[in-house]
Scaffold this active site. Structure first.
Site, PDB file in Angstrom:
ATOM      1  N   ASP A   1      -4.305 -19.832  -9.064  1.00 31.41           N
ATOM      2  CA  ASP A   1      -3.377 -20.724  -9.703  1.00 31.41           C
ATOM      3  C   ASP A   1      -3.502 -21.962  -9.648  1.00 31.41           C
ATOM      4  OD1 ASP A   1      -0.997 -21.735 -10.278  1.00 31.41           O
ATOM      5  OD2 ASP A   1       0.248 -20.202  -9.169  1.00 31.41           O
ATOM      6  N   HIS A   2      -3.827 -22.741 -10.766  1.00 30.39           N
ATOM      7  CA  HIS A   2      -3.975 -24.057 -10.632  1.00 30.39           C
ATOM      8  C   HIS A   2      -2.801 -24.952 -10.374  1.00 30.39           C
ATOM      9  CE1 HIS A   2      -6.211 -27.791 -11.332  1.00 30.39           C
ATOM     10  NE2 HIS A   2      -7.220 -27.211 -11.870  1.00 30.39           N
ATOM     11  N   ARG A   3      -1.725 -24.418 -10.160  1.00 28.00           N
ATOM     12  CA  ARG A   3      -0.484 -25.425  -9.850  1.00 28.00           C
ATOM     13  C   ARG A   3      -0.764 -25.828  -8.456  1.00 28.00           C
ATOM     14  NH1 ARG A   3       4.387 -21.163 -11.518  1.00 28.00           N
ATOM     15  NH2 ARG A   3       2.715 -19.706 -10.438  1.00 28.00           N
TER      16      ARG A   3
END
Lengths: 568, 486
Positions: free
Chosen positions: B458-460
Site C-alpha cells: 500500500d503506497h500510502r
C-alpha cells in the site's frame, strides 16, 4: 337496491351459495346501502343529555349552496368571514373546500407553507421515498426476480435523485393545494394566527399579530410537530426527526430508529431498501404496538426479521448524543420499567420517530380560557372546543392533530368537513371507527375500526360475541401472479348481527384494499350483505371478497334481532 | 379456499414412542436411550411437525401461539405452521404444559420431527426442558428471549444428577426466564462490549459464528456483515492443499476429495466464502498498490531445510520466520493504513500464510512469528493446518495477520503478483526456487538456486525505498540463514 341484489342472484352459477331466492329477498337485505349509524355503536345523532344547543343558522344553507358554485360566498352580517381556519394543512384545506361548497365566505391563515406536515414533511414526500424503496426492494430481490424469469444486474440509486423526487412531489402537491384554494376564492392570509377573543382572530408575523379579523366560526387546524423526548439532542444531521429524514441528505450505514410506529416502520422500509442497517428502539414490549397483535406479528415476520433490522424492546432511549469528534451517535438505553441502564448503542445516525406533539403554542388559547392537555386542544365528539371549566366554547372548533383524536391527514380533513356540516346546520358526528389508516411499507399494512383485543374488550363489556375471519394472499390469483403471496386479511365482526367491527390487512396494496371495508363500516353495511357484492377477477380485491364470504353470521342467535327476518 | 384453517392432527402427539420417563428409569438403560423406558406418572410428549398436505416434507414455524410454560387445553391452537400451501394453526390433542420449544419461530423442521415438548404437569417442565436441551442443539442460546436457565445448566453431561436440583430450585410458577434474563446482558459484562450491526448479528446467528471472536473492520471497529462472512468462511471450509512449498508431487498427493464436476454452460452463484473473497478483492481496488520484486539465492536455506527437516521444521515456517525477522527491522512494512490519514504500526508481527482450500482460500496466521522459535513455529503451523482441515480455526487464527505470504512455488510458478488483502500493508508472493545459471562474483559462470519474490504494498504508507530495504534485509537473512534457528 333490490335491483342490485337481484342481479347477483340472477347469476346462480356465479353465486352457488345462494339458496333459493325468497330467503335472501327478505327486507333485512335492504340494509345493503342503509345508513345504519346505530349499528356502529355511535351515539344517537343528538344526545339527550346535551346541554348545548346548536345556534340556528341565520341563513338558509341550501340557498347558499347555490351561490357557492360561483366562488367564495359573502360573509354573514357583522363579520369579515363566515369561517376562518387557522392552518392550511390537509385538515384546513379539506374544511375550506367544503366550506366554499356550502357557500361560506372562508379565509385560511398559514404561517408557514400551504400543505402543512402531510404535504411538506409527512405523508407526501415519504410516499415518494417509499415508491423508490419499493422498486429497489423488487430489483434487489434476486430470488423473487428469478421466480418471475427476470434478470437485472446490480441495481443502484442516486441519492440526490431520490431526494429530488420527494422534494418535487411535495412542491407539486403544495402548488395543487394552493391553486385549488385560490381557484375557489378562499382568502389565504399569510402569518401566524392567534385567537384574540370570541369570533376574533389576529394574524401577522410571529409576536406581532397586527391584523384582526372577525369570523362567525373559527377552526383551529394547526397540526403537530415531531415529538422529541427529553434527553435526546437533535442536531439535524446525525440525530434527526422525520422532518430532516425526508430530505434524504444522506443514507447512513447503520441507523437506529427510536419508535416502531408507522413512521418508524415506513422509514425502516426506506432505509433498509437503500442499503442501511436498522436498529429499532421501542419502549413497549413489542414492536408496532398500535397494530392488531396478529398483524403486528406477521409484520415482524415479513418486514423485520428477513431484513437487516434488529430491535430492542422494552427500553427507553434515555440519552442520545449526536456524532461528533469522530465518535458515533451514542444511544443510552434504560429498561422501560426498572429504569436500569441496559445497553449503549453506537450507530451512524438516529431517527426519532416517537410520535408527534400538537402545535398549539402561541394560539392565544389562554385568551379564551382553554387549558390544553399535553398540548392537545380538548374537544367533544363534534370537534367543539371545551374550555377549562368544561363548557363548550361557541363558534370555536379544533380539528386534526391539534386535537389528538386521530392523528391522520384524512381524519383531519374528515373532521373539517364534519365541522362545516355542523356550521351549516346539519348535525354531524364523524365515526372515527370508519376512518382507515395505512402504513406504506412493502407490503403495505392497513386497518379500520377496532383491533381484535379492543373488540373483545368491548364485547365483554357489552355482552356480545366476536368472531374473526381470515384470508391469506397466498390464495389470491393476482397476488400469486405478482409473486407477492405474503399477506393476511382479517375481519373482526359480530356473528349475531353481521356488524363489521374491524378489518386489518397486511399484503400487497393493502392501503388501497381497505376502503371497501371502511366504506362498509361508514355506511353500516353488514357482512351478510356485502358478501354478495361482486369483485372483478382476478384482482386483489378478491382477498376481501373471500374474507367476507368466510365470515359466519347467524342472525338468528342474537336476542336483539329475534324479530328480524333471518338471512341464511 | 380458506387458507388459514384449523387442522386437527391425529398424528402429532404419539404418546407411546415419544413418552419420556422419569430419571430413575433412565439410569437403568445406561444412558443410551433413556427416553424409551415408559413410566406412566411422568409423561412428556413430543410435538411433531405435522404433515399438512400430501406434498409437504418440511414446515416452517410461523409463530408459537403459546410460550414455554403456558398451560394448554385440548383443542387449543399451539403453533402456526407454514406449509408449501398455507399457514395452518396446529392444535393439541392433550392437556398439559408447553414445556420446551425445540424449533424457534422462523425455523424449518422436517415433517415428523419433534418441534416441542408437552409436559403433563407443571413439575415435569424442568425435566422436559433438560430433555429438550440435551436432544436439540439448536435451541441453546438462540437469543436473549430464549433463555432457559435451569434446564440449560442441568442438561449436558450428567442430567440424572442435576435434574432433582433443577426441580427443587425452580420456582413453582411455570415462568423460569427471569432468572437468566438478568445476567444475559452482554454490555454489562466486564466492560467488554461487542458492537455489531444488525445484519452482522443476523448472519452470525445463521452461520453460527461467535461474535465475540470476530474482529470488526467497520467504523470504530464495529463488526459488520463482511467480518462475519469471512469468519464463517474460515471455519466452514477445509484446506485443500497445505503441502509444504516446493514439492509439487507432495501437493498433488494431498489433493482434496474431488469436488462435484463443473457443469459447463451454467452460472453458479458464489458460496458465502467466495462472496467474501469477491468483496475483499473489489475493495482492494481502492488501495493504491505497487510492486517490488527481488531475486534471492536459496542454496543456504535449502541446506538448512534439509538439516532440520527431520525435526519437523517446514519450509513455510522457515519463510515465515525469515520474513518476520526482516519485518522486525522494517516496522513500516508491517504497518497498514486504516483510514487514509494515518499509519497504524502493528505491535506484533503476525504472518498470515495463504492456503488454498476447496472452493476458496484461507490465511492461517502465525502470530508473533519474530518471537517464536522455528521449531515451535513449525508445530504451530502444523496445528493451524490441522485445525483448518477440521474447520475449527478460531477467528483470531485467520484474521489477525499483519503481513501475508503467498507461495505458489510448489506448482513450479517462478513469479507472480498478489493482491493486497484489505486492512494490511503488504503481501509477498513467493515463486519456486530454481537452479539458475548465474554470473558469480568472481566473474565465472555458476549455477545457483534462486527464487523470485514480489511484494505488493500500500503506497500510502509503504514507499518504494521501504520495500527495497526490506527485501534487501530478507535476502540477507535467507542467504545466510543461521539466525533462523536461533
Amino acid at each position: 337496491m333490490q335491483a342490485s341484489l337481484s342481479l347477483s342472484l340472477s347469476l346462480p352459477p356465479a353465486a352457488p351459495r345462494s339458496d333459493p331466492a325468497p330467503t335472501v329477498f327478505r327486507p333485512s337485505a335492504l340494509r345493503f346501502c342503509g345508513l345504519r349509524r346505530e349499528a356502529l355503536g355511535l351515539r344517537p345523532l343528538r344526545p339527550a343529555g346535551s346541554t348545548w344547543v346548536f345556534p340556528s343558522p341565520a341563513r338558509t344553507p341550501s340557498r347558499k349552496t347555490v351561490a357557492a358554485v360561483s366562488g367564495n360566498g359573502s360573509p354573514s352580517k357583522g363579520f369579515d368571514y363566515d369561517l376562518v381556519i387557522i392552518g392550511a394543512g390537509v385538515g384546513g384545506h379539506g374544511a375550506a373546500l367544503h366550506a366554499v361548497e356550502k357557500g361560506l365566505k372562508t379565509a385560511i391563515i398559514e404561517g408557514d407553507i400551504v400543505g402543512g406536515t402531510c404535504v411538506n414533511r409527512g405523508c407526501v414526500p415519504s410516499k415518494a421515498l417509499l415508491a423508490v424503496s419499493g422498486r429497489m426492494r423488487e430489483l434487489q430481490n434476486e430470488h423473487h426476480l428469478k421466480a418471475l424469469g427476470l434478470q437485472v444486474s446490480s441495481p443502484g440509486y442516486d441519492r440526490q435523485g431520490v431526494a429530488d423526487h420527494a422534494n418535487n412531489l411535495a412542491s407539486k402537491i403544495r402548488n395543487n393545494l394552493t391553486n385549488s384554494l385560490k381557484a375557489l376564492g378562499v382568502d389565504i392570509l399569510t402569518g401566524v394566527g392567534t385567537i384574540a377573543g370570541t369570533q376574533k382572530v389576529k394574524y401577522g408575523k410571529v409576536g406581532f399579530p397586527d391584523t384582526e379579523i372577525t369570523a362567525k366560526d373559527i377552526i383551529i387546524a394547526t397540526g403537530s410537530v415531531p415529538f422529541v423526548p427529553n434527553g435526546i439532542e437533535v442536531d439535524g444531521k446525525t440525530v434527526f426527526t422525520s422532518d430532516h429524514a425526508l430530505k434524504l441528505e444522506w443514507v447512513p450505514e447503520w441507523i437506529a430508529i427510536v419508535g416502531s410506529g408507522y413512521i418508524g416502520l415506513e422509514f425502516s422500509d426506506v432505509y433498509s431498501a437503500l442499503g442501511s442497517e436498522v436498529t429499532f428502539v421501542e419502549a413497549l414490549d413489542q414492536l408496532m404496538p398500535g397494530f392488531d397483535p396478529e398483524i403486528g406479528k406477521l409484520a415482524q415476520r415479513v418486514l423485520i426479521n428477513p431484513r437487516k433490522i434488529d430491535y430492542h424492546t422494552g427500553v427507553f432511549a434515555k440519552k442520545i448524543t449526536p456524532a461528533k469528534d469522530g465518535k458515533p451517535v451514542l444511544i443510552e438505553l434504560i429498561d422501560a420499567k426498572t429504569k436500569e441502564p441496559k445497553d449503549t448503542l453506537e450507530v451512524d445516525a438516529a431517527l426519532i420517530a416517537t410520535g408527534r406533539a400538537p402545535f398549539t403554542k402561541g394560539l392565544g388559547l389562554e385568551n379564551i380560557n382553554i387549558v390544553t392537555q399535553r398540548g392537545f386542544v380538548p374537544v367533544n365528539e363534534r370537534m367543539q372546543v371545551i374550555d377549562a371549566s368544561g363548557n363548550l366554547i361557541p363558534h370555536l372548533y379544533c380539528i386534526g392533530d391539534a386535537n389528538g383524536k386521530m392523528m391522520l391527514a384524512h381524519a383531519a380533513s374528515a373532521q373539517g368537513i364534519s365541522v362545516v356540516e355542523q356550521i351549516g346546520g346539519r348535525d354531524n358526528v364523524l365515526n372515527h371507527l370508519s376512518i382507515p389508516a395505512a402504513c406504506f411499507t412493502h407490503p403495505e399494512i392497513s386497518m379500520v375500526g377496532m383491533t381484535e383485543p379492543q373488540a373483545r374488550e368491548k364485547a365483554q363489556q357489552e355482552g356480545f360475541e366476536v368472531s374473526v375471519a381470515k384470508t391469506s394472499f397466498k390464495a389470491n390469483t393476482k397476488a400469486l401472479a405478482e409473486n407477492e403471496g405474503e399477506g393476511l386479511a382479517k375481519l373482526i365482526y359480530r356473528p349475531d348481527t353481521g356488524e363489521i367491527l374491524g378489518v386489518h390487512i397486511l399484503g400487497m396494496h393493502a392501503a388501497d384494499l381497505i376502503h371497501e371495508a371502511s366504506n362498509a363500516i361508514a355506511l353500516g353495511t353488514r357482512v351478510q350483505d356485502i358478501k354478495f357484492a361482486v369483485h372483478a377477477h382476478p384482482t386483489l380485491s378478491e382477498v376481501l371478497d373471500e374474507l367476507f364470504k368466510s365470515a359466519k353470521v347467524n342472525t338468528g342467535v342474537s336476542p336483539s334481532s329475534v324479530n328480524e327476518p333471518v338471512t341464511v | 379456499m380458506a387458507s388459514l384453517a384449523n387442522v386437527h392432527l391425529g398424528t402429532p402427539f404419539l404418546p407411546s414412542p415419544a413418552s419420556l420417563r422419569g430419571r430413575s428409569a433412565a439410569c437403568g438403560v445406561g444412558g443410551v436411550a433413556p427416553r424409551r423406558a415408559p413410566r406412566i406418572q411422568a409423561k412428556i410428549r413430543e410435538i411433531f411437525m405435522p404433515a399438512l398436505s400430501s406434498t409437504m416434507t418440511e414446515g416452517k414455524i410461523v409463530s408459537w401461539a403459546k410460550a414455554e410454560g403456558d398451560k394448554l387445553a385440548k383443542g387449543e391452537s399451539v403453533v402456526v405452521v407454514e406449509s408449501d400451501k398455507a399457514d395452518m394453526d396446529v392444535e393439541t390433542f392433550y392437556d398439559g404444559y408447553l414445556a420446551a420449544i425445540m424449533v424457534e419461530e422462523g425455523a424449518v423442521a422436517a415433517v415428523g420431527s419433534a418441534i416441542a415438548l408437552l409436559a403433563e404437569t407443571e413439575d415435569e417442565i424442568p425435566l422436559a426442558k433438560s430433555q429438550a436441551a440435551s436432544s436439540s442443539a439448536t435451541m441453546a442460546s438462540d437469543g436473549p428471549a430464549a433463555s432457559r436457565p435451569v434446564a440449560d445448566t442441568a442438561a449436558p453431561p450428567s442430567p440424572l444428577e442435576t435434574a432433582p436440583e433443577a426441580l427443587s430450585s425452580s420456582p413453582p410458577s411455570s415462568n423460569f426466564s427471569p432468572v437468566a434474563a438478568s445476567s444475559a446482558h452482554p454490555a454489562s459484562e466486564g466492560g467488554q462490549r461487542t458492537i455489531a450491526t444488525p445484519y452482522a448479528k443476523k448472519l452470525a446467528k445463521d452461520l453460527k459464528v461467535e461474535l465475540g471472536s470476530v474482529a470488526g473492520s467497520g467504523p470504530m471497529g464495529r463488526i459488520v456483515a463482511k467480518d462475519v462472512e469471512v469468519a464463517a468462511a474460515a471455519t466452514a471450509a477445509a484446506p485443500v492443499s497445505t503441502a509444504p512449498p516446493k514439492s509439487v508431487s507432495n501437493s498433488s498427493a494431498v489433493k482434496a476429495p474431488a469436488s462435484p464436476a463443473i457443469q459447463l454452460g451454467t452460472v453458479v452463484p458464489f458460496t458465502t466464502m467466495q462472496g467474501a473473497v469477491s468483496k475483499n478483492m473489489v475493495e482492494s481496488l481502492s488501495v493504491p498498490t505497487f510492486r517490488v520484486g527481488y531475486t534471492i539465492t536459496t542454496n543456504a536455506l535449502d541446506d538448512l531445510y534439509k538439516k532440520i527437516k527431520s525435526k519437523g521444521v517446514t519450509m513455510t515456517a522457515l519463510l515465515a520466520k525469515a520474513t518476520a525477522m526482516a519485518l522486525m527491522k522494517h516496522p513500516i512494512v508491517n504497518s497498514s493504513c486504516r483510514d487514509g490519514k494515518s499509519f497504524t504500526y502493528n505491535s506484533s508481527i503476525n504472518i498470515a500464510v495463504a492456503v488454498a482450500i476447496d472452493g476458496g482460500l484461507i490465511t492461517p496466521v502465525l502470530q508473533d512469528a519474530d518471537k517464536v522459535d522455528i521449531y515451535s513455529l513449525s508445530r504451530k503451523w502444523k496445528e493451524l493446518v490441522d485445525k483448518a482441515r477440521a474447520k475449527q480455526l478460531q477467528s483470531h487464527e485467520y484474521n489477525t495477520g499483519t503481513f501475508t505470504l503467498s507461495n505458489l512455488g510448489m506448482f513450479g510458478v517462478d513469479r507472480f503478483d498478489a493482491i493486497l488483502p484489505p486492512g494490511t500493508g503488504a503481501i509477498m508472493a513467493v515463486g519456486a526456487s530454481q537452479s539458475t545459471v548465474v554470473a558469480t562474483k568472481d566473474g565465472r559462470i555458476g549455477v545457483k538456486s534462486q527464487m523470485q519474490v514480489n511484494v505488493t504494498a500500500d503506497h500510502r504508507v509503504i514507499y518504494g525505498a521501504d520495500l527495497a530495504a526490506f527485501l534487501q534485509t530478507l535476502a540477507k537473512i535467507i542467504e545466510d540463514p543461521k539466525e533462523l534457528t536461533l
